[in-house]
Motif scaffolding. Structure first.
Motif, short mmCIF file in Angstrom:
data_model
loop_
_atom_site.label_atom_id
_atom_site.label_comp_id
_atom_site.label_asym_id
_atom_site.label_seq_id
_atom_site.Cartn_x
_atom_site.Cartn_y
_atom_site.Cartn_z
N ASP A 8 92.26 64.17 70.61
CA ASP A 8 93.16 65.09 69.92
C ASP A 8 94.34 65.35 70.84
N LEU A 9 95.50 64.80 70.48
CA LEU A 9 96.71 64.98 71.28
C LEU A 9 97.67 65.94 70.58
N THR A 10 97.15 66.78 69.69
CA THR A 10 97.97 67.75 68.97
C THR A 10 98.77 68.58 69.96
N SER A 26 97.77 55.28 60.93
CA SER A 26 97.06 56.35 60.23
C SER A 26 96.97 57.62 61.06
N ARG A 27 98.07 57.98 61.73
CA ARG A 27 98.10 59.18 62.55
C ARG A 27 99.06 60.17 61.93
N ASP A 31 105.17 67.93 61.35
CA ASP A 31 105.66 69.02 62.20
C ASP A 31 106.06 68.57 63.60
N SER A 32 106.23 67.26 63.80
CA SER A 32 106.68 66.75 65.09
C SER A 32 108.20 66.85 65.19
N GLU A 48 105.23 58.18 54.36
CA GLU A 48 105.61 59.25 53.44
C GLU A 48 106.64 60.10 54.17
N LEU A 49 107.85 60.17 53.63
CA LEU A 49 108.90 61.00 54.21
C LEU A 49 109.20 62.12 53.22
#
Length: 73
Positions: A8-10, A26-27, A31-32, A48-49
């Motif tokens: 988990d690199l959130t 698939s990541r 909110d980046s 998906e944009l």
């Protein structure tokens, strides 16, 4: 190539890290914030944009087969 799986690199921050040639599969990147990246020759498939803001130089950008660079100018 290093492989990071199951971690988990959130909310991680990558400052001056060279991620060239990396694959993000698939990541979630929701909110980046991506600031001053070099995105030359980037390929994005199945993306998906939604609710996206892009500011910067746009040239030779094709979305769904349409070069949108001239439309932005």
């Amino acid at each position: 190539m290093a492989t990071v799986a199951g971690n988990d690199l959130t909310r991680s921050a990558f400052h001056t890290a060279d991620l060239g040639g990396s694959r993000f599969v698939s990541r979630p990147l929701s909110d980046s914030v991506i600031s001053s990246p070099d995105l030359h020759r980037v390929v994005m498939r199945g993306v998906e944009l939604l609710v996206v803001t892009i500011e910067g130089d746009i040239k030779n950008v094709t979305i769904n087969g349409v070069d949108v660079g001239p439309l932005v100018e």
